[in-house]
Design a protein around this motif. Structure first.
Motif, PDB file in Angstrom:
ATOM      1  N   ALA A 142     -17.443  21.318  18.334  1.00 26.81           N
ATOM      2  CA  ALA A 142     -16.853  19.997  18.582  1.00 26.81           C
ATOM      3  C   ALA A 142     -17.351  18.980  17.560  1.00 26.81           C
ATOM      4  N   LEU A 143     -18.632  19.086  17.179  1.00 25.34           N
ATOM      5  CA  LEU A 143     -19.190  18.180  16.180  1.00 25.34           C
ATOM      6  C   LEU A 143     -18.496  18.368  14.838  1.00 25.34           C
ATOM      7  N   GLY A 144     -18.303  19.635  14.460  1.00 23.30           N
ATOM      8  CA  GLY A 144     -17.594  19.893  13.207  1.00 23.30           C
ATOM      9  C   GLY A 144     -16.187  19.331  13.215  1.00 23.30           C
ATOM     10  N   GLU A 145     -15.527  19.439  14.370  1.00 26.52           N
ATOM     11  CA  GLU A 145     -14.166  18.908  14.489  1.00 26.52           C
ATOM     12  C   GLU A 145     -14.171  17.387  14.365  1.00 26.52           C
ATOM     13  N   ARG A 146     -15.185  16.747  14.950  1.00 32.78           N
ATOM     14  CA  ARG A 146     -15.289  15.289  14.833  1.00 32.78           C
ATOM     15  C   ARG A 146     -15.462  14.874  13.371  1.00 32.78           C
ATOM     16  N   TRP A 147     -16.317  15.590  12.633  1.00 33.06           N
ATOM     17  CA  TRP A 147     -16.543  15.242  11.231  1.00 33.06           C
ATOM     18  C   TRP A 147     -15.284  15.490  10.401  1.00 33.06           C
ATOM     19  N   TRP A 174     -10.654  13.032   7.617  1.00 30.63           N
ATOM     20  CA  TRP A 174      -9.217  12.779   7.524  1.00 30.63           C
ATOM     21  C   TRP A 174      -8.920  11.282   7.644  1.00 30.63           C
ATOM     22  N   LEU A 175      -9.596  10.606   8.573  1.00 31.79           N
ATOM     23  CA  LEU A 175      -9.362   9.173   8.759  1.00 31.79           C
ATOM     24  C   LEU A 175      -9.778   8.375   7.526  1.00 31.79           C
ATOM     25  N   ILE A 176     -10.903   8.766   6.910  1.00 28.93           N
ATOM     26  CA  ILE A 176     -11.352   8.069   5.701  1.00 28.93           C
ATOM     27  C   ILE A 176     -10.330   8.229   4.589  1.00 28.93           C
ATOM     28  N   GLU A 177      -9.782   9.431   4.445  1.00 30.25           N
ATOM     29  CA  GLU A 177      -8.770   9.646   3.412  1.00 30.25           C
ATOM     30  C   GLU A 177      -7.512   8.821   3.700  1.00 30.25           C
ATOM     31  N   GLN A 178      -7.135   8.727   4.976  1.00 28.15           N
ATOM     32  CA  GLN A 178      -5.993   7.888   5.322  1.00 28.15           C
ATOM     33  C   GLN A 178      -6.292   6.421   5.035  1.00 28.15           C
ATOM     34  N   LEU A 179      -7.515   5.981   5.337  1.00 26.41           N
ATOM     35  CA  LEU A 179      -7.929   4.611   5.051  1.00 26.41           C
ATOM     36  C   LEU A 179      -7.839   4.326   3.556  1.00 26.41           C
ATOM     37  N   ARG A 180      -8.272   5.285   2.738  1.00 25.58           N
ATOM     38  CA  ARG A 180      -8.206   5.098   1.287  1.00 25.58           C
ATOM     39  C   ARG A 180      -6.760   4.950   0.829  1.00 25.58           C
ATOM     40  N   GLN A 181      -5.858   5.771   1.388  1.00 20.44           N
ATOM     41  CA  GLN A 181      -4.456   5.683   1.000  1.00 20.44           C
ATOM     42  C   GLN A 181      -3.873   4.319   1.380  1.00 20.44           C
ATOM     43  N   GLU A 182      -4.217   3.844   2.591  1.00 22.01           N
ATOM     44  CA  GLU A 182      -3.730   2.533   3.018  1.00 22.01           C
ATOM     45  C   GLU A 182      -4.299   1.428   2.131  1.00 22.01           C
ATOM     46  N   LEU A 183      -5.577   1.563   1.753  1.00 23.43           N
ATOM     47  CA  LEU A 183      -6.211   0.585   0.874  1.00 23.43           C
ATOM     48  C   LEU A 183      -5.515   0.551  -0.486  1.00 23.43           C
ATOM     49  N   PHE A 184      -5.205   1.718  -1.032  1.00 24.43           N
ATOM     50  CA  PHE A 184      -4.521   1.775  -2.328  1.00 24.43           C
ATOM     51  C   PHE A 184      -3.146   1.108  -2.229  1.00 24.43           C
ATOM     52  N   ALA A 185      -2.426   1.380  -1.129  1.00 21.98           N
ATOM     53  CA  ALA A 185      -1.097   0.805  -0.963  1.00 21.98           C
ATOM     54  C   ALA A 185      -1.173  -0.713  -0.799  1.00 21.98           C
ATOM     55  N   ALA A 186      -2.165  -1.189  -0.020  1.00 25.05           N
ATOM     56  CA  ALA A 186      -2.336  -2.630   0.169  1.00 25.05           C
ATOM     57  C   ALA A 186      -2.678  -3.314  -1.143  1.00 25.05           C
ATOM     58  N   ASP A 187      -3.530  -2.680  -1.936  1.00 23.99           N
ATOM     59  CA  ASP A 187      -3.915  -3.257  -3.222  1.00 23.99           C
ATOM     60  C   ASP A 187      -2.712  -3.324  -4.156  1.00 23.99           C
ATOM     61  N   ALA A 188      -1.880  -2.279  -4.145  1.00 27.23           N
ATOM     62  CA  ALA A 188      -0.692  -2.277  -4.994  1.00 27.23           C
ATOM     63  C   ALA A 188       0.260  -3.403  -4.610  1.00 27.23           C
ATOM     64  N   LEU A 189       0.431  -3.630  -3.292  1.00 31.90           N
ATOM     65  CA  LEU A 189       1.296  -4.721  -2.844  1.00 31.90           C
ATOM     66  C   LEU A 189       0.728  -6.081  -3.249  1.00 31.90           C
ATOM     67  N   SER A 190      -0.597  -6.234  -3.130  1.00 29.12           N
ATOM     68  CA  SER A 190      -1.222  -7.502  -3.516  1.00 29.12           C
ATOM     69  C   SER A 190      -1.021  -7.780  -5.000  1.00 29.12           C
ATOM     70  N   ARG A 191      -1.220  -6.735  -5.810  1.00 30.06           N
ATOM     71  CA  ARG A 191      -1.054  -6.916  -7.255  1.00 30.06           C
ATOM     72  C   ARG A 191       0.396  -7.181  -7.615  1.00 30.06           C
ATOM     73  N   ALA A 192       1.319  -6.559  -6.865  1.00 34.72           N
ATOM     74  CA  ALA A 192       2.736  -6.773  -7.147  1.00 34.72           C
ATOM     75  C   ALA A 192       3.152  -8.209  -6.852  1.00 34.72           C
ATOM     76  N   ILE A 193       2.545  -8.814  -5.825  1.00 35.29           N
ATOM     77  CA  ILE A 193       2.901 -10.180  -5.448  1.00 35.29           C
ATOM     78  C   ILE A 193       2.469 -11.181  -6.518  1.00 35.29           C
ATOM     79  N   ILE A 194       1.288 -10.962  -7.081  1.00 35.41           N
ATOM     80  CA  ILE A 194       0.743 -11.958  -8.014  1.00 35.41           C
ATOM     81  C   ILE A 194       1.020 -11.629  -9.478  1.00 35.41           C
ATOM     82  N   ALA A 195       1.573 -10.450  -9.758  1.00 34.57           N
ATOM     83  CA  ALA A 195       1.752 -10.040 -11.151  1.00 34.57           C
ATOM     84  C   ALA A 195       3.091 -10.511 -11.706  1.00 34.57           C
ATOM     85  N   ASN A 196       3.104 -10.697 -13.026  1.00 38.71           N
ATOM     86  CA  ASN A 196       4.346 -10.928 -13.764  1.00 38.71           C
ATOM     87  C   ASN A 196       5.146 -12.133 -13.290  1.00 38.71           C
TER      88      ASN A 196
END
Length: 216
Positions: free
Chosen positions: A105-110, A115-137
């Protein structure tokens, strides 16, 4: 999540059954998250007139509801798998089985945390791209958008405000440090919300602070 998966989950009895269903649910979840990214892009484009904003919002809401349902189903499958026998007919528990079960069960939790950290990173990358798109050009100078003004910091703080789970009274030192790091992503002045340096203008207002090297 498909009705077939829900039916399979209802019929699952052994740990192997739940592992197989979990793999199918993970695939469903990854597909839904990928679709969410596409829908967020469509919504962003619709805000600036390239699409139907109402339809884009509705589709994104449906996708978020689907993701929430799959995540809840995965959580249910994990909880049921922990107490399920390894085989259809469980043998008499041998000494140490409880420890092995908890270790599994511990291994499954880790793995879930990974998986959640990787999803968080993907969301962070997408949010950063949107922020840069708003202020760029000079996007705000485009036709129909000259009067549009948004505060990216306010958007982030509003979106990330809300109730937070209380930490258990007994928590290990590494877990306390990790929890503080995670909370720093949500808190003003944290890693995503650096405070301005001393003397820096805030909201266009110059500070009265004068650095020592500039004093007469």
């Amino acid at each position: 999540m498909t009705p077939t998966h829900a039916e399979q989950l209802g019929k699952a009895r052994t740990a192997a059954d739940f592992v197989a269903i979990r793999a199918l649910l993970d695939t469903d979840l990854n597909d839904a998250i990928a679709r969410k990214g596409e829908l967020e892009t469509e919504k962003f484009e619709a805000i600036f007139g390239a699409g139907n904003l109402t339809a884009a919002r509705a589709a994104l809401d449906d996708c978020n509801a689907e993701i929430a349902l799959i995540e809840k189903t995965i959580e249910d499958a994990d909880e049921r798998r922990i107490g399920a026998p390894a085989e259809a007919v469980a043998a008499t528990p041998a000494p140490g089985d409880a420890v092995r079960t908890k270790a599994e069960a511990l291994g499954e939790r880790w793995r879930t945390i990974h998986w959640l950290i990787e999803q968080l990173r993907q969301e962070l990358f997408a949010a950063d791209a949107l922020s840069r798109a708003i202020i760029a050009n000079g996007m705000f100078d485009a036709d129909g958008a000259a009067g549009v003004r948004v505060n990216l910091t306010t958007i982030r703080r509003t979106a990330m405000a809300g109730p937070r789970a209380a930490a258990p009274s007994r928590l290990s030192r590494p877990a306390i440090q990790a929890d503080r790091l995670l909370l720093s992503f949500l808190s003003p002045g944290g890693v995503l919300d650096r405070r301005p340096s001393i003397g820096a203008p805030v909201d266009g207002i110059k500070s009265k602070f004068i650095p020592a090297g500039e004093r007469g």
